[in-house]
Design a protein around this motif. Structure first.
Motif, PDB file in Angstrom:
ATOM      1  N   TRP A  51       0.799  -1.328   0.047  1.00 53.06           N
ATOM      2  CA  TRP A  51      -0.108   0.072  -0.049  1.00 53.06           C
ATOM      3  C   TRP A  51       0.849   1.208   0.012  1.00 53.06           C
ATOM      4  O   TRP A  51       0.651   2.183  -0.799  1.00 53.06           O
ATOM      5  CB  TRP A  51      -0.921   0.235   1.136  1.00 53.06           C
ATOM      6  CG  TRP A  51      -1.907  -0.843   1.268  1.00 53.06           C
ATOM      7  CD1 TRP A  51      -2.073  -1.984   0.387  1.00 53.06           C
ATOM      8  CD2 TRP A  51      -3.245  -0.794   2.175  1.00 53.06           C
ATOM      9  NE1 TRP A  51      -3.092  -2.837   1.087  1.00 53.06           N
ATOM     10  CE2 TRP A  51      -3.921  -2.077   1.968  1.00 53.06           C
ATOM     11  CE3 TRP A  51      -3.407  -0.053   3.165  1.00 53.06           C
ATOM     12  CZ2 TRP A  51      -5.176  -2.429   2.662  1.00 53.06           C
ATOM     13  CZ3 TRP A  51      -4.564  -0.420   3.686  1.00 53.06           C
ATOM     14  CH2 TRP A  51      -5.363  -1.500   3.652  1.00 53.06           C
ATOM     15  N   THR A  95      -3.897   5.802  -3.113  1.00 56.04           N
ATOM     16  CA  THR A  95      -4.003   5.897  -1.820  1.00 56.04           C
ATOM     17  C   THR A  95      -5.291   5.760  -1.162  1.00 56.04           C
ATOM     18  O   THR A  95      -5.532   5.959   0.082  1.00 56.04           O
ATOM     19  CB  THR A  95      -3.459   7.608  -1.454  1.00 56.04           C
ATOM     20  OG1 THR A  95      -4.463   8.440  -2.175  1.00 56.04           O
ATOM     21  CG2 THR A  95      -2.118   7.841  -1.812  1.00 56.04           C
ATOM     22  N   ILE A 116      -5.587   3.494   2.112  1.00 57.04           N
ATOM     23  CA  ILE A 116      -5.235   4.428   3.152  1.00 57.04           C
ATOM     24  C   ILE A 116      -6.334   5.369   3.580  1.00 57.04           C
ATOM     25  O   ILE A 116      -6.503   5.562   4.774  1.00 57.04           O
ATOM     26  CB  ILE A 116      -3.815   4.912   3.045  1.00 57.04           C
ATOM     27  CG1 ILE A 116      -2.853   3.801   2.671  1.00 57.04           C
ATOM     28  CG2 ILE A 116      -3.243   5.678   4.050  1.00 57.04           C
ATOM     29  CD1 ILE A 116      -1.433   4.263   2.195  1.00 57.04           C
ATOM     30  N   GLU A 117      -6.717   6.264   2.901  1.00 58.72           N
ATOM     31  CA  GLU A 117      -7.793   7.133   2.963  1.00 58.72           C
ATOM     32  C   GLU A 117      -8.921   6.869   3.563  1.00 58.72           C
ATOM     33  O   GLU A 117      -9.347   7.464   4.449  1.00 58.72           O
ATOM     34  CB  GLU A 117      -8.049   8.134   1.612  1.00 58.72           C
ATOM     35  CG  GLU A 117      -6.669   8.794   1.009  1.00 58.72           C
ATOM     36  CD  GLU A 117      -6.929   9.355  -0.196  1.00 58.72           C
ATOM     37  OE1 GLU A 117      -8.037   9.366  -0.865  1.00 58.72           O
ATOM     38  OE2 GLU A 117      -5.889   9.888  -0.805  1.00 58.72           O
ATOM     39  N   ILE A 118      -9.469   5.680   3.105  1.00 57.17           N
ATOM     40  CA  ILE A 118     -10.746   5.314   3.612  1.00 57.17           C
ATOM     41  C   ILE A 118     -10.485   4.537   4.783  1.00 57.17           C
ATOM     42  O   ILE A 118     -11.280   3.827   5.542  1.00 57.17           O
ATOM     43  CB  ILE A 118     -11.774   4.108   2.710  1.00 57.17           C
ATOM     44  CG1 ILE A 118     -10.927   2.983   2.332  1.00 57.17           C
ATOM     45  CG2 ILE A 118     -11.930   5.064   1.514  1.00 57.17           C
ATOM     46  CD1 ILE A 118     -12.062   2.074   1.461  1.00 57.17           C
ATOM     47  N   GLU A 119      -9.296   4.309   5.540  1.00 58.09           N
ATOM     48  CA  GLU A 119      -8.904   3.784   6.913  1.00 58.09           C
ATOM     49  C   GLU A 119      -9.032   2.331   6.876  1.00 58.09           C
ATOM     50  O   GLU A 119      -9.666   1.824   7.772  1.00 58.09           O
ATOM     51  CB  GLU A 119      -9.734   4.598   8.003  1.00 58.09           C
ATOM     52  CG  GLU A 119      -9.183   5.781   7.937  1.00 58.09           C
ATOM     53  CD  GLU A 119      -9.671   6.695   9.152  1.00 58.09           C
ATOM     54  OE1 GLU A 119     -10.207   6.280  10.060  1.00 58.09           O
ATOM     55  OE2 GLU A 119      -9.913   8.046   8.844  1.00 58.09           O
ATOM     56  N   SER A 120      -8.904   1.807   5.781  1.00 57.80           N
ATOM     57  CA  SER A 120      -8.815   0.212   5.582  1.00 57.80           C
ATOM     58  C   SER A 120      -8.175  -0.311   6.418  1.00 57.80           C
ATOM     59  O   SER A 120      -6.962   0.190   6.571  1.00 57.80           O
ATOM     60  CB  SER A 120      -9.233  -0.180   4.162  1.00 57.80           C
ATOM     61  OG  SER A 120      -9.240  -1.687   4.019  1.00 57.80           O
ATOM     62  N   ARG A 121      -8.153  -1.880   6.519  1.00 57.50           N
ATOM     63  CA  ARG A 121      -6.905  -2.564   7.029  1.00 57.50           C
ATOM     64  C   ARG A 121      -6.751  -3.631   6.044  1.00 57.50           C
ATOM     65  O   ARG A 121      -7.838  -4.153   5.630  1.00 57.50           O
ATOM     66  CB  ARG A 121      -7.710  -3.063   8.381  1.00 57.50           C
ATOM     67  CG  ARG A 121      -6.608  -4.103   9.243  1.00 57.50           C
ATOM     68  CD  ARG A 121      -7.420  -4.440  10.697  1.00 57.50           C
ATOM     69  NE  ARG A 121      -6.565  -5.457  11.173  1.00 57.50           N
ATOM     70  CZ  ARG A 121      -6.957  -6.026  12.133  1.00 57.50           C
ATOM     71  NH1 ARG A 121      -8.278  -5.794  12.695  1.00 57.50           N
ATOM     72  NH2 ARG A 121      -6.272  -7.157  12.560  1.00 57.50           N
ATOM     73  N   SER A 156     -18.250   3.272   3.615  1.00 59.31           N
ATOM     74  CA  SER A 156     -16.952   4.055   3.548  1.00 59.31           C
ATOM     75  C   SER A 156     -16.896   5.486   4.312  1.00 59.31           C
ATOM     76  O   SER A 156     -17.954   6.141   3.847  1.00 59.31           O
ATOM     77  CB  SER A 156     -16.530   3.759   2.106  1.00 59.31           C
ATOM     78  OG  SER A 156     -15.301   4.571   1.984  1.00 59.31           O
ATOM     79  N   PRO A 157     -16.061   5.935   5.119  1.00 60.24           N
ATOM     80  CA  PRO A 157     -14.928   5.182   5.127  1.00 60.24           C
ATOM     81  C   PRO A 157     -15.193   4.028   6.193  1.00 60.24           C
ATOM     82  O   PRO A 157     -16.161   3.801   6.808  1.00 60.24           O
ATOM     83  CB  PRO A 157     -14.265   6.221   6.266  1.00 60.24           C
ATOM     84  CG  PRO A 157     -15.149   7.137   6.750  1.00 60.24           C
ATOM     85  CD  PRO A 157     -16.203   7.031   5.590  1.00 60.24           C
ATOM     86  N   ARG A 211     -15.167   1.354   9.135  1.00 57.23           N
ATOM     87  CA  ARG A 211     -15.359   1.543  10.551  1.00 57.23           C
ATOM     88  C   ARG A 211     -15.554  -0.037  11.091  1.00 57.23           C
ATOM     89  O   ARG A 211     -16.649  -0.624  10.501  1.00 57.23           O
ATOM     90  CB  ARG A 211     -16.418   2.478  10.873  1.00 57.23           C
ATOM     91  CG  ARG A 211     -16.690   2.683  12.704  1.00 57.23           C
ATOM     92  CD  ARG A 211     -17.708   3.642  12.644  1.00 57.23           C
ATOM     93  NE  ARG A 211     -18.704   3.280  12.329  1.00 57.23           N
ATOM     94  CZ  ARG A 211     -19.904   2.689  12.997  1.00 57.23           C
ATOM     95  NH1 ARG A 211     -19.629   2.479  14.499  1.00 57.23           N
ATOM     96  NH2 ARG A 211     -20.907   2.484  12.882  1.00 57.23           N
ATOM     97  N   GLU A 212     -14.748  -0.585  11.832  1.00 50.09           N
ATOM     98  CA  GLU A 212     -15.089  -1.826  12.327  1.00 50.09           C
ATOM     99  C   GLU A 212     -16.083  -1.951  13.300  1.00 50.09           C
ATOM    100  O   GLU A 212     -15.744  -1.164  14.378  1.00 50.09           O
ATOM    101  CB  GLU A 212     -13.688  -2.513  13.007  1.00 50.09           C
ATOM    102  CG  GLU A 212     -13.659  -3.913  13.266  1.00 50.09           C
ATOM    103  CD  GLU A 212     -12.475  -4.278  13.937  1.00 50.09           C
ATOM    104  OE1 GLU A 212     -12.238  -4.772  15.092  1.00 50.09           O
ATOM    105  OE2 GLU A 212     -11.296  -4.646  13.052  1.00 50.09           O
TER     106      GLU A 212
END
Length: 183
Positions: free
Chosen positions: A23, A33, A36-41, A167-168, A170-171
């Motif tokens: 990434w 990016t 990373i921007e959507i705060e994925s894992r 999106s973004p 969120r777990e």
């Protein structure tokens, strides 16, 4: 406003770091990016739906996770999905244990009356770990070239399973694959 929900399979820290390395290389080259921007894992998506009751899924996933052991994974190739999102991914070797894991989750969801779209059914599911989304078409070749420089295969274990809203990203919850169920 939520775009949907996904059940995702998460990796041990060393394997997760290998995916994050991909990434970051793509981000540094300004190819993609998005993740990373959507705060994925780093993950493999097992199921996704635009509408679902998270509370209903929580009990199913918790019970399922308690009957599973950590799953060996080996990302051995690079691929792209045939859609307009221009996704690049690392593909795990489709071992019998990975395919059975997915099929058992499918059965558990189906048994509870959860509607499962065609792309997540066992006979059409393509296991993959996204490393780039929305790659400009003119940069796809460059992105593939960058990913080819990774030292594949990268191996490790799937350790957790969770539900995210996007999106973004969120777990909402996750559970360790623990195999604590009575035999």
């Amino acid at each position: 406003m939520s775009q949907g929900y996904a059940i995702e399979l998460y990796f041990d820290p060393a394997l997760e770091n290998q995916v994050l390395k991909a990434w970051n290389v793509l981000a540094r080259r300004q190819i993609s990016t998005q993740l990373i921007e959507i705060e994925s894992r780093p993950h493999i998506t097992l199921f996704s739906s635009p509408l679902i009751e998270p509370a209903k899924l929580e009990n199913i996933v918790k019970s399922f996770a308690g009957k599973q052991e950590p799953l060996p994974l080996s990302f051995s190739s690079i691929g792209s999905l045939p859609n307009d999102k221009n996704v690049l991914f690392l593909a795990p070797t489709p071992t019998l244990s990975l395919l059975q894991f997915h099929s058992q989750l499918f059965d558990a969801l189906k048994k509870e009356g959860i509607e499962i779209g065609e792309e997540y059914r066992p006979d059409s599911w393509i296991p993959h770990c996204p490393v780039a989304q929305e790659v400009p078409k003119i940069r796809m070749g460059e992105a593939f070239s960058v990913l080819r420089d990774l030292k594949l295969p990268v191996t490790g274990y799937a350790m957790d399973i969770g539900l995210v809203e996007f999106s973004p990203v969120r777990e909402l919850f996750s559970f360790v694959l623990s195999n604590t169920a009575e035999a």
